[in-house]
Design a protein around this motif. Structure first.
Motif, PDB file in Angstrom:
ATOM      1  N   VAL A  60      22.740  40.192  39.737  1.00 16.48           N
ATOM      2  CA  VAL A  60      23.153  38.955  40.060  1.00 16.48           C
ATOM      3  C   VAL A  60      23.737  38.940  41.447  1.00 16.48           C
ATOM      4  O   VAL A  60      23.411  37.769  42.074  1.00 16.48           O
ATOM      5  CB  VAL A  60      24.376  38.790  39.036  1.00 16.48           C
ATOM      6  CG1 VAL A  60      25.192  37.431  39.392  1.00 16.48           C
ATOM      7  CG2 VAL A  60      24.022  38.820  37.713  1.00 16.48           C
ATOM      8  N   SER A  61      24.141  39.924  42.091  1.00 13.68           N
ATOM      9  CA  SER A  61      24.646  39.850  43.297  1.00 13.68           C
ATOM     10  C   SER A  61      23.531  39.632  44.351  1.00 13.68           C
ATOM     11  O   SER A  61      23.708  38.836  45.471  1.00 13.68           O
ATOM     12  CB  SER A  61      25.257  41.106  43.970  1.00 13.68           C
ATOM     13  OG  SER A  61      26.509  41.443  42.983  1.00 13.68           O
ATOM     14  N   LEU A  62      22.539  40.207  44.281  1.00  9.88           N
ATOM     15  CA  LEU A  62      21.250  39.993  45.032  1.00  9.88           C
ATOM     16  C   LEU A  62      20.324  38.906  44.754  1.00  9.88           C
ATOM     17  O   LEU A  62      19.595  38.250  45.856  1.00  9.88           O
ATOM     18  CB  LEU A  62      20.206  41.437  44.911  1.00  9.88           C
ATOM     19  CG  LEU A  62      21.043  42.740  45.383  1.00  9.88           C
ATOM     20  CD1 LEU A  62      19.818  43.689  45.019  1.00  9.88           C
ATOM     21  CD2 LEU A  62      21.533  42.693  46.782  1.00  9.88           C
ATOM     22  N   SER A  63      20.817  38.134  43.479  1.00 12.01           N
ATOM     23  CA  SER A  63      20.066  36.936  43.424  1.00 12.01           C
ATOM     24  C   SER A  63      20.686  35.807  43.874  1.00 12.01           C
ATOM     25  O   SER A  63      20.127  34.516  43.984  1.00 12.01           O
ATOM     26  CB  SER A  63      19.670  36.747  41.801  1.00 12.01           C
ATOM     27  OG  SER A  63      20.816  36.674  41.150  1.00 12.01           O
ATOM     28  N   LEU A  64      21.863  35.912  44.242  1.00 12.20           N
ATOM     29  CA  LEU A  64      22.733  34.734  44.753  1.00 12.20           C
ATOM     30  C   LEU A  64      22.411  34.248  46.081  1.00 12.20           C
ATOM     31  O   LEU A  64      22.070  35.266  47.084  1.00 12.20           O
ATOM     32  CB  LEU A  64      24.168  35.163  44.867  1.00 12.20           C
ATOM     33  CG  LEU A  64      24.984  35.225  43.587  1.00 12.20           C
ATOM     34  CD1 LEU A  64      26.069  35.893  43.816  1.00 12.20           C
ATOM     35  CD2 LEU A  64      25.088  34.002  42.676  1.00 12.20           C
ATOM     36  N   SER A  65      22.170  32.998  46.206  1.00  7.15           N
ATOM     37  CA  SER A  65      21.949  32.476  47.684  1.00  7.15           C
ATOM     38  C   SER A  65      23.032  32.551  48.653  1.00  7.15           C
ATOM     39  O   SER A  65      24.274  32.847  48.137  1.00  7.15           O
ATOM     40  CB  SER A  65      21.438  31.075  47.702  1.00  7.15           C
ATOM     41  OG  SER A  65      22.418  30.298  47.116  1.00  7.15           O
ATOM     42  N   GLU A  66      22.873  32.457  49.919  1.00 12.03           N
ATOM     43  CA  GLU A  66      23.905  32.413  50.736  1.00 12.03           C
ATOM     44  C   GLU A  66      24.762  31.476  50.540  1.00 12.03           C
ATOM     45  O   GLU A  66      26.158  31.549  50.661  1.00 12.03           O
ATOM     46  CB  GLU A  66      23.524  32.518  52.171  1.00 12.03           C
ATOM     47  CG  GLU A  66      24.397  32.673  53.081  1.00 12.03           C
ATOM     48  CD  GLU A  66      25.242  34.243  52.837  1.00 12.03           C
ATOM     49  OE1 GLU A  66      26.367  34.271  53.047  1.00 12.03           O
ATOM     50  OE2 GLU A  66      24.393  35.168  52.511  1.00 12.03           O
ATOM     51  N   GLU A  70      28.830  31.438  49.497  1.00 10.36           N
ATOM     52  CA  GLU A  70      29.938  31.011  50.277  1.00 10.36           C
ATOM     53  C   GLU A  70      30.604  30.034  49.475  1.00 10.36           C
ATOM     54  O   GLU A  70      31.970  29.874  49.651  1.00 10.36           O
ATOM     55  CB  GLU A  70      29.078  29.963  51.488  1.00 10.36           C
ATOM     56  CG  GLU A  70      30.229  29.232  52.395  1.00 10.36           C
ATOM     57  CD  GLU A  70      31.070  30.170  53.041  1.00 10.36           C
ATOM     58  OE1 GLU A  70      32.370  29.737  53.288  1.00 10.36           O
ATOM     59  OE2 GLU A  70      30.644  31.300  53.549  1.00 10.36           O
ATOM     60  N   ALA A  71      30.272  29.249  48.126  1.00 10.10           N
ATOM     61  CA  ALA A  71      30.935  28.483  47.367  1.00 10.10           C
ATOM     62  C   ALA A  71      31.810  29.489  46.606  1.00 10.10           C
ATOM     63  O   ALA A  71      33.078  29.281  46.524  1.00 10.10           O
ATOM     64  CB  ALA A  71      29.753  27.916  46.485  1.00 10.10           C
ATOM     65  N   LEU A  72      31.501  30.688  46.253  1.00  6.73           N
ATOM     66  CA  LEU A  72      32.360  31.573  45.807  1.00  6.73           C
ATOM     67  C   LEU A  72      33.479  32.108  46.621  1.00  6.73           C
ATOM     68  O   LEU A  72      34.578  32.085  46.020  1.00  6.73           O
ATOM     69  CB  LEU A  72      31.709  32.779  45.333  1.00  6.73           C
ATOM     70  CG  LEU A  72      30.593  32.816  44.278  1.00  6.73           C
ATOM     71  CD1 LEU A  72      29.607  34.009  44.007  1.00  6.73           C
ATOM     72  CD2 LEU A  72      31.266  32.443  43.011  1.00  6.73           C
TER      73      LEU A  72
END
Length: 119
Positions: A60-66, A70-72
């Protein structure tokens, strides 16, 4: 239960939950939304409150876009400024720290391949 058993075990009480048609409809709508999102290939937004019990943290961590990261970050910053008790603030902050640590430790090409696989 026969009356004799009720007298014999007075502390046992049966509880029931009456499910209304409205409750049933809400539950069916919830699952229909999940199926619809899966058919469209749109994963749900990451819920930081459920991070602790997530089995696929690295993926999940690696599949998140930048943009998603940033939203997180913005969401965690807002939570940290809120009047929530410290124990409620700690979970999302630790989850974001885990995500950023995993992303920093990953090799750039590995992160890229994870993003492509998730798409």
């Amino acid at each position: 239960m026969p009356d004799a058993d009720i007298e014999k075990y007075p502390d046992i009480v049966a509880f029931g939950l009456h499910i209304t048609d409205e409750m049933r409809g809400e539950m069916l709508d919830h699952f229909a939304g999940i199926v619809d999102a899966a058919n469209k290939g749109e994963p749900p937004a990451l819920d930081l409150d459920k991070w602790l019990f997530l089995d696929y943290k690295r993926t999940v961590s690696l599949s998140l876009s930048e943009d998603e990261v940033e939203a997180l970050r913005r969401k965690v910053a807002a939570i940290m400024r809120s009047n929530l008790p410290d124990w409620k603030k700690r979970g999302p902050a630790e989850a974001l720290a885990d995500i950023e640590r995993i992303r920093a430790e990953a090799k750039p090409e590995e992160a890229e391949s994870q993003t492509k696989e998730a798409a």
